[in-house]
Write a protein that holds these residues in place. Structure first.
Motif, PDB file in Angstrom:
ATOM      1  N   VAL A  52       1.197  -0.499  -0.263  1.00 29.76           N
ATOM      2  CA  VAL A  52      -0.338   0.082   0.011  1.00 29.76           C
ATOM      3  C   VAL A  52       0.648   0.919  -0.456  1.00 29.76           C
ATOM      4  O   VAL A  52       1.779   1.263   0.884  1.00 29.76           O
ATOM      5  CB  VAL A  52      -0.716   0.113   1.283  1.00 29.76           C
ATOM      6  CG1 VAL A  52      -1.620   1.062   1.380  1.00 29.76           C
ATOM      7  CG2 VAL A  52      -2.364  -0.895   1.235  1.00 29.76           C
ATOM      8  N   VAL A  53       0.692   2.344  -1.246  1.00 33.60           N
ATOM      9  CA  VAL A  53       1.530   3.227  -1.197  1.00 33.60           C
ATOM     10  C   VAL A  53       0.635   4.907  -1.435  1.00 33.60           C
ATOM     11  O   VAL A  53      -1.062   4.308  -2.129  1.00 33.60           O
ATOM     12  CB  VAL A  53       2.366   3.513  -2.366  1.00 33.60           C
ATOM     13  CG1 VAL A  53       3.940   1.989  -2.396  1.00 33.60           C
ATOM     14  CG2 VAL A  53       1.832   3.135  -3.468  1.00 33.60           C
ATOM     15  N   ARG A  54       1.378   5.811  -1.250  1.00 28.32           N
ATOM     16  CA  ARG A  54       0.616   6.601  -1.835  1.00 28.32           C
ATOM     17  C   ARG A  54       0.903   7.832  -2.981  1.00 28.32           C
ATOM     18  O   ARG A  54       1.605   7.295  -3.453  1.00 28.32           O
ATOM     19  CB  ARG A  54       0.863   7.993  -0.127  1.00 28.32           C
ATOM     20  CG  ARG A  54      -0.155   9.266  -0.623  1.00 28.32           C
ATOM     21  CD  ARG A  54       0.119  10.449   0.389  1.00 28.32           C
ATOM     22  NE  ARG A  54      -0.184  10.044   1.950  1.00 28.32           N
ATOM     23  CZ  ARG A  54      -1.508   9.594   2.349  1.00 28.32           C
ATOM     24  NH1 ARG A  54      -2.407  10.427   1.646  1.00 28.32           N
ATOM     25  NH2 ARG A  54      -1.810   9.506   3.900  1.00 28.32           N
ATOM     26  N   ALA A  55      -0.212   7.796  -3.493  1.00 31.14           N
ATOM     27  CA  ALA A  55      -0.033   8.283  -4.993  1.00 31.14           C
ATOM     28  C   ALA A  55      -1.480   7.972  -5.525  1.00 31.14           C
ATOM     29  O   ALA A  55      -2.595   8.804  -4.664  1.00 31.14           O
ATOM     30  CB  ALA A  55       0.576   7.193  -5.811  1.00 31.14           C
ATOM     31  N   GLN A  56      -1.231   8.826  -6.811  1.00 30.24           N
ATOM     32  CA  GLN A  56      -1.902   9.899  -7.814  1.00 30.24           C
ATOM     33  C   GLN A  56      -3.252   8.615  -7.641  1.00 30.24           C
ATOM     34  O   GLN A  56      -3.370   7.642  -8.631  1.00 30.24           O
ATOM     35  CB  GLN A  56      -2.046  10.247  -9.147  1.00 30.24           C
ATOM     36  CG  GLN A  56      -3.013  10.748  -9.322  1.00 30.24           C
ATOM     37  CD  GLN A  56      -2.849  11.682 -10.906  1.00 30.24           C
ATOM     38  OE1 GLN A  56      -1.354  12.095 -10.989  1.00 30.24           O
ATOM     39  NE2 GLN A  56      -3.609  12.412 -11.277  1.00 30.24           N
ATOM     40  N   PHE A  57      -4.535   8.671  -7.367  1.00 29.65           N
ATOM     41  CA  PHE A  57      -5.863   7.212  -8.126  1.00 29.65           C
ATOM     42  C   PHE A  57      -6.254   8.279  -9.319  1.00 29.65           C
ATOM     43  O   PHE A  57      -7.202   9.146 -10.022  1.00 29.65           O
ATOM     44  CB  PHE A  57      -6.501   8.437  -6.996  1.00 29.65           C
ATOM     45  CG  PHE A  57      -8.163   7.337  -7.387  1.00 29.65           C
ATOM     46  CD1 PHE A  57      -7.588   5.563  -6.997  1.00 29.65           C
ATOM     47  CD2 PHE A  57      -8.869   7.743  -7.788  1.00 29.65           C
ATOM     48  CE1 PHE A  57      -9.108   5.008  -7.627  1.00 29.65           C
ATOM     49  CE2 PHE A  57     -10.206   6.726  -8.158  1.00 29.65           C
ATOM     50  CZ  PHE A  57     -10.256   5.875  -7.916  1.00 29.65           C
TER      51      PHE A  57
END
Length: 340
Positions: A52-57
């Protein structure tokens, strides 16, 4: 005679009853328990995991569309006729103004001949009227010149006669006759001048009417010639000819569609989307088209909100480079962005 009855052991029967109740409780629990607590067995090879990473959806949907030319020009017959000769083949690249097919129409040819005869007759009548009016003007000019001459002559003679009457060499009656004749020619000059002006006015009006009629006939003749020229069906634009299936001798009516000309270098994608996305699709939204290892950009250029069979239609045009490998009717798998 009484005899003693032996006492039985109650524990086996009680154990059976307890076991039956327990089994019914288990079955009832399995049936009545919430769905969220049920389990499903899945093979491990079918499970994909990731970090799980934080990125653009990316809010995108996969859209399947069909490739069509960006511009299609239809070729219709302006005048009906019979196919006389076919000058190009279906699928050929044509240039604007290039002859496609020749038609023949006897009725149009006869109509052109009739109109040419009518305008020739009208022009002859116009020339005859102009000649007649010119002759009439010359006649009036001669008449006016003659009257002015008589007035000048009588004026001079009247002056001479008055001198002779005053000297007693001539009778006064001669002066009165000359005076009456002079007044006659003066009145005649006024009438002739008025007649000439009225005749000029009427002749000019008549000429205007005849020239207007001649111009109308010439306009009709131009239309007849244009209709006859339309039997030579030519390409309205440059491009690739398609749907051109004619046979020599085939009869065509006015307005029949005989072919279409597609833009061979520029394309668009037409896609049908589920009505669920109608409120989320708008003009200018971007889309990606992966093809042969490259990704091409498109945008929504036209939106048709009419829903048919639960779907609506959108047109997407290429932004920048257009892929050279696409062909008309090809299926395109496009990723349409619904939000930023």
């Amino acid at each position: 005679m009484d005899r003693p009855i032996p006492r039985r052991n109650p524990w086996p029967r009680r154990a059976a009853i307890v076991a039956g109740v327990a089994a019914l409780a288990v079955v009832g629990y399995v049936v009545a328990r919430p769905a969220g607590h049920r389990s499903l067995s899945v093979e491990g090879s079918r499970i994909t995991t990731g970090k799980v990473v934080r990125a653009q959806f990316e809010d995108v949907i996969q859209v399947r569309g069909r490739v069509t030319p960006l511009r299609t020009t239809f070729v219709d017959t302006a005048s009906g006729g019979q196919v006389e000769a076919i000058r190009v083949e279906d699928g050929a690249r044509v240039e604007r103004g290039q002859l496609l097919v020749e038609l023949s129409n006897t009725e149009l040819q006869l109509d052109l001949i009739s109109r040419e005869a009518q305008i020739t007759e009208q022009l002859n009548l116009l020339r005859g009227l102009e000649l007649q009016q010119a002759q009439s003007r010359l006649e009036h000019e001669r008449e006016i010149v003659e009257v002015r001459y008589q007035i000048k002559r009588l004026t001079r003679q009247l002056a001479t006669s008055r001198e002779m009457v005053e000297s007693g060499a001539s009778a006064r009656s001669e002066i009165e006759d000359m005076q009456d004749e002079l007044e006659y020619f003066q009145n005649r000059l006024r009438v002739q001048t008025t007649t000439r002006a009225e005749a000029d006015r009427l002749q000019k009006a008549q000429l205007v009417q005849m020239r207007a009629a001649a111009e109308k006939l010439e306009a009709n003749l131009a239309i007849a010639r244009k209709n006859l020229d339309s039997l030579q069906v030519k390409a309205p634009v440059s491009g690739k000819l398609s749907a051109f299936n004619l046979e020599v001798g085939q009869s065509l009516a006015a307005g029949d569609r005989i072919a279409q000309i597609d833009d061979p270098d520029r394309f668009k994608v037409i896609a049908d989307l589920d009505e669920f996305y109608l409120s989320r699709v708008d003009l200018g939204q971007k889309a990606d088209y992966p093809l042969d290892g490259a990704t091409y950009q498109l945008e929504v250029a036209k939106l048709r909100p009419q829903v048919q069979n639960g779907q609506f239609q959108v047109e997407l045009t290429f932004v920048g480079e257009t892929p050279s490998a696409v062909r008309r009717g090809q299926t395109a798998q496009v990723r349409l962005q619904l939000g930023q």
